[in-house]
Structures are given as structure tokens and as C-alpha cells.
Design a protein around this motif. Structure first.
Motif, PDB file in Angstrom:
ATOM      1  N   ALA A  15       9.276  13.182  -4.953  1.00  0.00           N
ATOM      2  CA  ALA A  15       9.643  11.782  -4.715  1.00  0.00           C
ATOM      3  C   ALA A  15      10.960  11.333  -5.855  1.00  0.00           C
ATOM      4  N   GLY A  16      11.687  10.655  -5.316  1.00  0.00           N
ATOM      5  CA  GLY A  16      12.612  10.135  -6.277  1.00  0.00           C
ATOM      6  C   GLY A  16      12.025   9.063  -7.063  1.00  0.00           C
ATOM      7  N   LEU A  17      12.745   8.538  -8.241  1.00  0.00           N
ATOM      8  CA  LEU A  17      12.416   7.580  -9.169  1.00  0.00           C
ATOM      9  C   LEU A  17      12.134   6.186  -8.573  1.00  0.00           C
ATOM     10  N   ALA A  18      13.154   5.887  -7.784  1.00  0.00           N
ATOM     11  CA  ALA A  18      13.050   4.400  -7.023  1.00  0.00           C
ATOM     12  C   ALA A  18      11.791   4.431  -6.338  1.00  0.00           C
ATOM     13  N   ASN A  19      11.613   5.412  -5.594  1.00  0.00           N
ATOM     14  CA  ASN A  19      10.483   5.149  -4.543  1.00  0.00           C
ATOM     15  C   ASN A  19       8.902   5.265  -5.371  1.00  0.00           C
ATOM     16  N   ARG A  20       9.126   6.404  -6.386  1.00  0.00           N
ATOM     17  CA  ARG A  20       7.872   6.369  -7.401  1.00  0.00           C
ATOM     18  C   ARG A  20       7.480   5.121  -7.814  1.00  0.00           C
ATOM     19  N   LEU A  21       8.644   4.184  -8.344  1.00  0.00           N
ATOM     20  CA  LEU A  21       8.356   2.981  -8.895  1.00  0.00           C
ATOM     21  C   LEU A  21       7.801   2.070  -7.848  1.00  0.00           C
ATOM     22  N   GLY A  22       8.561   2.109  -6.640  1.00  0.00           N
ATOM     23  CA  GLY A  22       8.328   1.234  -5.508  1.00  0.00           C
ATOM     24  C   GLY A  22       6.781   1.322  -5.014  1.00  0.00           C
ATOM     25  N   ALA A  23       6.364   2.509  -5.093  1.00  0.00           N
ATOM     26  CA  ALA A  23       5.094   2.751  -4.817  1.00  0.00           C
ATOM     27  C   ALA A  23       3.724   2.257  -5.528  1.00  0.00           C
ATOM     28  N   TRP A  24       4.317   1.584  -6.390  1.00  0.00           N
ATOM     29  CA  TRP A  24       3.342   0.862  -7.133  1.00  0.00           C
ATOM     30  C   TRP A  24       3.231  -0.573  -6.683  1.00  0.00           C
ATOM     31  N   LEU A  25       4.101  -0.904  -6.005  1.00  0.00           N
ATOM     32  CA  LEU A  25       4.138  -2.568  -5.678  1.00  0.00           C
ATOM     33  C   LEU A  25       3.735  -2.602  -4.032  1.00  0.00           C
ATOM     34  N   THR A  26       3.324  -1.385  -3.320  1.00  0.00           N
ATOM     35  CA  THR A  26       2.885  -1.520  -1.857  1.00  0.00           C
ATOM     36  C   THR A  26       1.871  -0.359  -1.696  1.00  0.00           C
TER      37      THR A  26
ATOM     38  N   GLY B  49       5.360   6.168   3.297  1.00  0.00           N
ATOM     39  CA  GLY B  49       5.482   7.023   4.464  1.00  0.00           C
ATOM     40  C   GLY B  49       6.203   8.381   3.790  1.00  0.00           C
ATOM     41  N   VAL B  50       5.685   9.642   3.995  1.00  0.00           N
ATOM     42  CA  VAL B  50       6.175  10.532   3.304  1.00  0.00           C
ATOM     43  C   VAL B  50       6.590  11.676   4.655  1.00  0.00           C
ATOM     44  N   VAL B  51       7.383  12.866   4.246  1.00  0.00           N
ATOM     45  CA  VAL B  51       7.593  13.942   5.071  1.00  0.00           C
ATOM     46  C   VAL B  51       6.653  14.881   5.016  1.00  0.00           C
ATOM     47  N   PHE B  52       6.602  15.268   3.786  1.00  0.00           N
ATOM     48  CA  PHE B  52       5.631  16.537   3.505  1.00  0.00           C
ATOM     49  C   PHE B  52       4.345  16.238   2.823  1.00  0.00           C
ATOM     50  N   PRO B  53       3.268  16.937   3.262  1.00  0.00           N
ATOM     51  CA  PRO B  53       1.922  16.679   2.684  1.00  0.00           C
ATOM     52  C   PRO B  53       1.600  16.726   1.553  1.00  0.00           C
ATOM     53  N   GLY B  54       2.603  17.508   0.884  1.00  0.00           N
ATOM     54  CA  GLY B  54       2.183  17.724  -0.712  1.00  0.00           C
ATOM     55  C   GLY B  54       2.849  16.866  -1.693  1.00  0.00           C
ATOM     56  N   THR B  55       3.918  15.862  -1.059  1.00  0.00           N
ATOM     57  CA  THR B  55       4.608  15.050  -1.791  1.00  0.00           C
ATOM     58  C   THR B  55       3.570  14.155  -2.636  1.00  0.00           C
TER      59      THR B  55
ATOM     60  N   ILE C 187       2.982  10.886  -4.468  1.00  0.00           N
ATOM     61  CA  ILE C 187       3.387   9.586  -4.640  1.00  0.00           C
ATOM     62  C   ILE C 187       2.040   8.756  -4.203  1.00  0.00           C
ATOM     63  N   ARG C 188       2.064   7.660  -4.860  1.00  0.00           N
ATOM     64  CA  ARG C 188       1.023   6.801  -4.651  1.00  0.00           C
ATOM     65  C   ARG C 188       1.035   6.392  -3.106  1.00  0.00           C
ATOM     66  N   HIS C 189      -0.246   6.298  -2.421  1.00  0.00           N
ATOM     67  CA  HIS C 189      -0.460   5.775  -0.920  1.00  0.00           C
ATOM     68  C   HIS C 189       0.303   6.497   0.156  1.00  0.00           C
ATOM     69  N   GLY C 190       0.772   7.890  -0.350  1.00  0.00           N
ATOM     70  CA  GLY C 190       1.518   8.368   0.646  1.00  0.00           C
ATOM     71  C   GLY C 190       0.916   9.092   2.010  1.00  0.00           C
ATOM     72  N   ARG C 191       1.219   8.691   3.201  1.00  0.00           N
ATOM     73  CA  ARG C 191       0.999   9.328   4.132  1.00  0.00           C
ATOM     74  C   ARG C 191       1.800  10.068   5.077  1.00  0.00           C
ATOM     75  N   VAL C 192       1.833  10.897   5.758  1.00  0.00           N
ATOM     76  CA  VAL C 192       2.697  11.979   6.393  1.00  0.00           C
ATOM     77  C   VAL C 192       3.236  11.033   7.575  1.00  0.00           C
ATOM     78  N   VAL C 193       4.240  10.677   7.783  1.00  0.00           N
ATOM     79  CA  VAL C 193       4.875  10.065   8.895  1.00  0.00           C
ATOM     80  C   VAL C 193       5.975  11.101   9.510  1.00  0.00           C
ATOM     81  N   GLY C 194       6.480  12.107   8.578  1.00  0.00           N
ATOM     82  CA  GLY C 194       7.668  13.001   9.184  1.00  0.00           C
ATOM     83  C   GLY C 194       9.057  12.493   8.929  1.00  0.00           C
TER      84      GLY C 194
ATOM     85  N   GLY D 266      -1.494  11.374   2.956  1.00  0.00           N
ATOM     86  CA  GLY D 266      -0.862  12.347   1.936  1.00  0.00           C
ATOM     87  C   GLY D 266      -1.583  12.407   0.662  1.00  0.00           C
ATOM     88  N   ALA D 267      -1.002  13.067  -0.264  1.00  0.00           N
ATOM     89  CA  ALA D 267      -1.447  13.280  -1.549  1.00  0.00           C
ATOM     90  C   ALA D 267      -1.117  12.297  -2.570  1.00  0.00           C
ATOM     91  N   ASP D 268      -1.844  11.235  -3.198  1.00  0.00           N
ATOM     92  CA  ASP D 268      -1.453  10.301  -4.012  1.00  0.00           C
ATOM     93  C   ASP D 268      -1.298  11.119  -5.316  1.00  0.00           C
TER      94      ASP D 268
END
Length: 371
Positions: free
Chosen positions: A128-139, A143-149, A151-158, A368-370
């Protein structure tokens, strides 16, 4: 009527998923208001208006990596950008901010948090990129593409795919694709592409290997990119072009591909069941190797280091593979086994969930994996 602000720009890796999700939402809500937030320097300047969406701009503000004058000026400029986005949110009565990473997303996330507006995030890369890693603390809507990503609260959407790829019937348009590129219907096609700007190693090795590839019974469609330094080898069954604005037809013609391993490329090839040799971009944080890990583990692709992708490797490894047609077909089936075409719909479902809107929906997103 819902108003959406979609933030993301710069590269095709941000813009294409953004447009795919916008299209999926618009298909469900024809009266929805779509506003895209981007920069004046990125591909969005051309792609977003061409798709019929409104585009507004925020300054391109790379996060400073060292203490210098730019670092001193960054914070006031960044705060000004956040305030400008917040003003847009208020003036346009925006209901939700959907971010896809990149420079423009961070001020959008912070402005949305300030305004109390739901935030939804899509992360395309394995790392995950920096912007989204920061944003994930606010929501919690991430959604992520890969199961192993991680990032907080990530869930696979493809991966949200462009409609022309998502709906591509390769066999149905193959004859048209071969005519479009003046290819021989009697030969299988190897597609070589390093992206819109090309890739020096891929281009050089492909040209030097042209006789061996053609002698193996294949034809080559080589998209060099607009800054290529190679010349057409001028042999039969080797078709070289600088730029391709019909990648749907290029992919419809392809039986095998040699390419970089950007997340969008990997997901498009997997969704279409096209086997590939992936040559990850050797600069950056190494995410391209991880982007291709799942399809390679499944047997639908091969990873080769940029430094190793040389004519000798092509002669010793790729040519024998290409002459084994049953193996090529099996690799295509294995690639398709990890691919998917419903990423845009899954992401649109996630946005609807964040808004509390009911939807018919596709299969539930997979946790996904937080981080």
C-alpha cells in the motif's frame, strides 16, 4: 441524488481503477454527480474528460523526503490544499469521498474527515502507498486487490477493470484484432509491452530475440512505448508499434505476454486468462514482484528479474516454453483461476455500504490483512 468525489491521479494505476468505479456507480445511479479530483500533470487531464466526468484540480504536493526549503513550504501548501478540497465538499454537497491513492488523495481524506463525510479507499498494489496507509486510519471502508496487502481494515474487492477489458470476449473479437494489427491468423501471438513509456530492457531483448521467436512459429506484437530507443528489426511476423490505443484488441490477439508487473497489468492478464512472463520494474519499493506473486504461485506466470531478461534467457527458457503449446494453454487456465472481472462492482458495493445505501451486490468482500 448522490454526489461523489473520486480522488486519484498521476498514473494509469490510479486513474483507470477510478474511472472503472465511476462507471460502475453511474450504471447504477444515472443521476449521480461525479467529481474527480486530480492534478494538472497526470493522465487524468486527458482520460477523465474523455470519459465525460468533471475534473477539478489540487496542487501536486509530493511528501518531502529530506529537510530542505520544499519541506519548510510543504505544510502551509498542504494545509491550503486541504482547505480548498473542504470548500469543494461544502459547496457541492459531496456525500462521500472515494480515494485511489496518489498525491491528491491525502488532502481529500483529511478534508472529508474534517467535514464528517464518509471515506472509502481502494488500494491497487500489494504494498500500500503512503496516502492510502494514512487514509486507512480515518475510515473502516478499505478495499484491496491482493489478500496479503497490509493496510488497516482492508478487505479484498479485486481490481476495478476498464469496461473494455472487463467485458472483452477474446475469442469473439480475435479475428478483428488480428486484422487490426495486420497479424497472421495462422500463428500464435506474443505480446510484448512495457507500458505507455516502454521499458528499455524489454524492448532491447525483444528486438534482439526477434529471429528466435519467429523461428519458434510465433509472431510478435511489440508495443515499444513512446520513448523507445529501439528500431524495427524488419522481419516477417514481427509487428512493432510505438503506441496502442486499442489495448483491448491487443489483448484479444495475445496468446502469451511479456510485460512489466504493474497491478493493473497483472489483474487484466489474469482476468482474461493470458499467461505471461513478468519482468518487474527494478526501481521503487519492489511492489511489482509482489503484484505478480499470486498468479505466479498458481502457475499462470513466470517472474524474471529485469537484469536477467536477456536474449540468452529468451533462447533457453521462453522459446522452449512457447513451443510447448499444451503448457501455454494450461498456464492460461491457471492465470484465469486467480483472476476476476467484478472488481468495479465490488468496489461500488463497498461505497454503497459506506453510504448506507442498499444494493443488489455481488459476493461479499473477503476480509484482508490489517496492518
Amino acid at each position: 441524488m448522490t454526489t461523489y468525489l473520486l480522488a486519484g491521479g498521476g498514473t494509469a494505476g490510479h486513474v483507470n481503477p477510478l474511472l472503472a468505479v465511476a462507471d460502475a456507480i453511474r450504471a447504477r445511479e444515472p443521476d449521480a454527480v461525479m467529481i474527480v479530483l486530480g492534478t494538472r500533470e497526470g493522465l487524468e487531464v486527458r482520460l477523465v474528460p474523455a470519459r465525460g466526468y468533471e475534473l477539478i484540480f489540487v496542487p501536486r504536493l509530493p511528501f518531502p523526503r529530506r529537510p530542505n526549503r520544499a519541506a519548510v513550504l510543504f505544510l502551509p501548501r498542504f494545509n491550503r490544499a486541504v482547505s480548498e478540497v473542504a470548500a469543494v465538499l461544502r459547496a457541492r454537497n459531496v456525500d462521500v469521498v472515494v480515494g485511489f491513492g496518489g498525491y491528491v488523495s491525502t488532502p481529500a481524506y483529511l478534508a472529508a474527515r474534517r467535514a464528517g463525510i464518509p471515506i472509502v479507499i481502494h488500494e491497487a498494489n500489494f504494498r500500500a502507498g503512503l496516502a492510502n496507509r494514512l487514509g486507512a486510519w480515518l475510515t473502516t471502508w478499505v478495499g484491496v486487490v491482493f489478500p496479503g496487502t497490509r493496510i488497516r481494515h482492508g478487505r479484498v474487492v479485486g481490481m476495478p477493470l476498464r469496461p473494455e477489458i472487463q467485458n472483452l470476449d477474446r475469442s469473439g473479437v480475435r479475428a478483428e484484432a488480428l486484422r487490426f494489427f495486420d497479424l497472421d491468423p495462422g500463428r500464435p501471438t506474443l505480446l510484448v509491452t512495457g507500458g505507455s513509456l516502454g521499458a528499455r530492457r524489454l524492448n532491447g531483448t525483444a528486438v534482439q530475440s526477434a529471429p528466435a521467436l519467429v523461428a519458434a512459429g510465433w509472431q510478435v506484437l511489440h508495443i515499444t512505448g513512446q520513448k523507445s530507443e529501439v528500431s524495427d528489426p524488419g522481419i516477417d511476423h514481427y509487428r512493432m508499434i510505438e503506441y496502442c490505443d486499442r489495448m483491448d484488441l491487443a489483448l484479444a490477439s495475445a496468446d502469451f505476454t511479456v510485460s512489466r508487473a504493474g497491478a493493473g497489468t497483472v489483474c487484466e492478464l489474469s482476468a482474461l486468462g493470458i499467461p505471461a512472463v513478468y519482468v518487474p520494474y527494478p526501481v521503487g519499493n519492489g511492489e511489482q514482484r509482489f503484484n505478480a506473486a499470486a498468479v505466479v504461485a498458481a502457475g499462470g506466470g513466470i517472474i524474471v528479474d529485469d537484469a536477467a531478461f536477456l536474449p540468452a534467457w529468451v533462447a533457453d527458457e521462453l522459446v522452449p516454453l512457447l513451443t510447448d503449446r499444451p503448457r501455454v494453454r494450461r498456464m492460461g487456465e491457471l492465470a484465469a483461476s486467480v483472476g476476476g472481472r467484478d472488481g468495479a462492482e465490488r468496489m461500488a458495493d463497498l461505497v454503497s455500504d459506506a453510504l448506507g445505501h442498499p444494493h443488489g451486490g455481488v459476493n461479499p468482500a473477503i476480509p484482508g490483512a490489517d496492518a
